[in-house]
Design a protein around this motif. Structure first.
Motif, PDB file in Angstrom:
ATOM      1  N   PRO A  45      53.205  54.922  72.928  1.00 49.19           N
ATOM      2  CA  PRO A  45      52.678  54.334  71.549  1.00 49.19           C
ATOM      3  C   PRO A  45      51.689  52.973  72.035  1.00 49.19           C
ATOM      4  N   GLN A  46      50.971  52.730  71.139  1.00 53.06           N
ATOM      5  CA  GLN A  46      50.091  51.781  71.109  1.00 53.06           C
ATOM      6  C   GLN A  46      50.399  50.508  70.207  1.00 53.06           C
ATOM      7  N   ASN A  47      49.905  49.405  70.385  1.00 54.00           N
ATOM      8  CA  ASN A  47      50.201  48.300  69.567  1.00 54.00           C
ATOM      9  C   ASN A  47      49.741  48.373  68.182  1.00 54.00           C
ATOM     10  N   ASP A  48      48.789  49.159  67.837  1.00 56.68           N
ATOM     11  CA  ASP A  48      48.235  49.161  66.579  1.00 56.68           C
ATOM     12  C   ASP A  48      48.642  50.394  65.507  1.00 56.68           C
ATOM     13  N   GLY A  49      49.765  50.831  66.290  1.00 56.04           N
ATOM     14  CA  GLY A  49      50.555  52.117  65.682  1.00 56.04           C
ATOM     15  C   GLY A  49      50.013  53.448  66.098  1.00 56.04           C
ATOM     16  N   GLY A  50      49.035  53.700  66.902  1.00 58.17           N
ATOM     17  CA  GLY A  50      48.578  54.917  67.469  1.00 58.17           C
ATOM     18  C   GLY A  50      49.284  55.121  68.649  1.00 58.17           C
ATOM     19  N   HIS A  51      48.825  56.193  69.275  1.00 58.22           N
ATOM     20  CA  HIS A  51      49.563  56.686  70.598  1.00 58.22           C
ATOM     21  C   HIS A  51      48.202  57.184  71.505  1.00 58.22           C
ATOM     22  N   LEU A  52      48.766  57.526  72.624  1.00 56.58           N
ATOM     23  CA  LEU A  52      48.155  57.996  73.742  1.00 56.58           C
ATOM     24  C   LEU A  52      48.853  59.228  73.987  1.00 56.58           C
TER      25      LEU A  52
END
Length: 308
Positions: free
Chosen positions: A264-271
């Motif tokens: 997860p990424q802090n902006d709600g997306g993901h890798l």
């Protein structure tokens, strides 16, 4: 200066890994971010005792010629304490030197200061070591004249952050100059849109292509903390570390090797991540227990990558 590093400066730092001449641009931009009359980047060869300049701004050639004699003089506290102070991550200033040695004015009594710095109108300085191994030290040092203020606490902190980026860029440059040390063509990796990095068992980045460097600069799920690759999302940090440790236990091509993870990424997306252990013929060219880490930022949700 501001309390943060400019994107232009960071771009120049990472460009220098592929273009050695870009170090001159880096030093020029550093001079703007940290106002100073001289900006120097050089290698110290401790045996033999000599300097190898990389980029020297504000230093005339005649002063470069007598640097070795004066810098390596016995009364220069910087070289006398090289084993303790010339270490990556240790930001050096005159004030910190005096605090460390408990000796006010220790630098100003040296021949290095009185016969090299002072005649050039240099007094205050800030420096850091980007690399120190096998008798070779890579230093960056900025100098200010007496009529300028010493480097502030905010500047020291910002310089420390900058040095971390420069260390990574320098390590990348060294590996790219020795293509036999890379698991594949660096040029091929750099042209790929997918973010790719080679990391060791301590989670240090040995190589990163342009896409991965962009991920790290943006802190888009991954970041560097004290030379260690980690997740930016607080809850994901231990799970990311466990994922890498688990991946290192498998051999290349095994059923578990290369298992995917959604970070997860802090902006709600993901890798979407995939870590593959580098073994066999490729692994012999790299440090033991090395991973090839691949990351992508999907445009749509992919049920295959689950972060549990």
């Amino acid at each position: 200066m501001t309390d943060s590093l400019s994107q232009e400066l960071l771009d120049a730092v990472y460009r220098s890994a592929l273009e050695p001449q870009a170090w001159d641009d880096v030093m020029q931009l550093i001079g703007r971010s940290f106002p100073s009359s001289a900006q120097t980047f050089y290698f110290l060869h401790l045996q033999p005792r000599r300097i190898q300049p990389v980029s020297l701004a504000g230093i005339e050639p005649k002063w470069v010629r007598n640097f070795n004699e004066l810098y390596f003089a016995p009364d220069n506290p910087w070289i006398r304490l090289t084993q303790r102070l010339h270490r990556p991550g240790v930001v050096r200033t005159t004030e910190r030197l005096e605090h460390f040695t408990k000796d006010p004015g220790v630098l100003y009594r040296s021949s290095y200061y009185n016969e090299w710095m002072r005649p050039q109108g240099l007094k205050h300085n800030i420096g850091n070591t980007l690399l120190a191994e096998a008798g070779l030290v890579a230093n960056i040092t900025l100098f200010r004249p007496p009529d300028m203020k010493t480097f502030s606490g905010a500047e020291v902190r910002c310089f420390e952050e900058l040095s971390t980026h420069m260390t990574r860029a320098l390590r990348m440059a060294i590996r790219l100059q020795r293509p036999q040390d890379c698991p594949a063509s660096a040029a091929l990796f750099d042209a790929m849109p997918q973010a790719i990095a080679v990391i060791d068992a301590q989670r240090r980045v040995l190589y990163a292509n342009a896409a991965m460097e962009s991920v790290l600069r943006r802190r888009a799920g991954l970041e560097m903390r004290q030379s260690e690759l980690c997740a930016t999302h607080a809850a994901a940090k231990p799970k990311f570390a466990a994922y890498l440790d688990s991946s290192l236990q498998h051999t290349s091509g095994s059923p578990s090797g290369g298992d995917a993870m959604r970070l997860p990424q802090n902006d709600g997306g993901h890798l979407n991540l995939s870590a593959i252990p580098v073994n066999g013929p490729m692994g012999r060219l790299l440090p033991n227990r090395t991973l090839l880490l691949m990351a992508s930022e999907p445009l749509v949700e992919d049920a295959l990558y689950q972060f549990r």
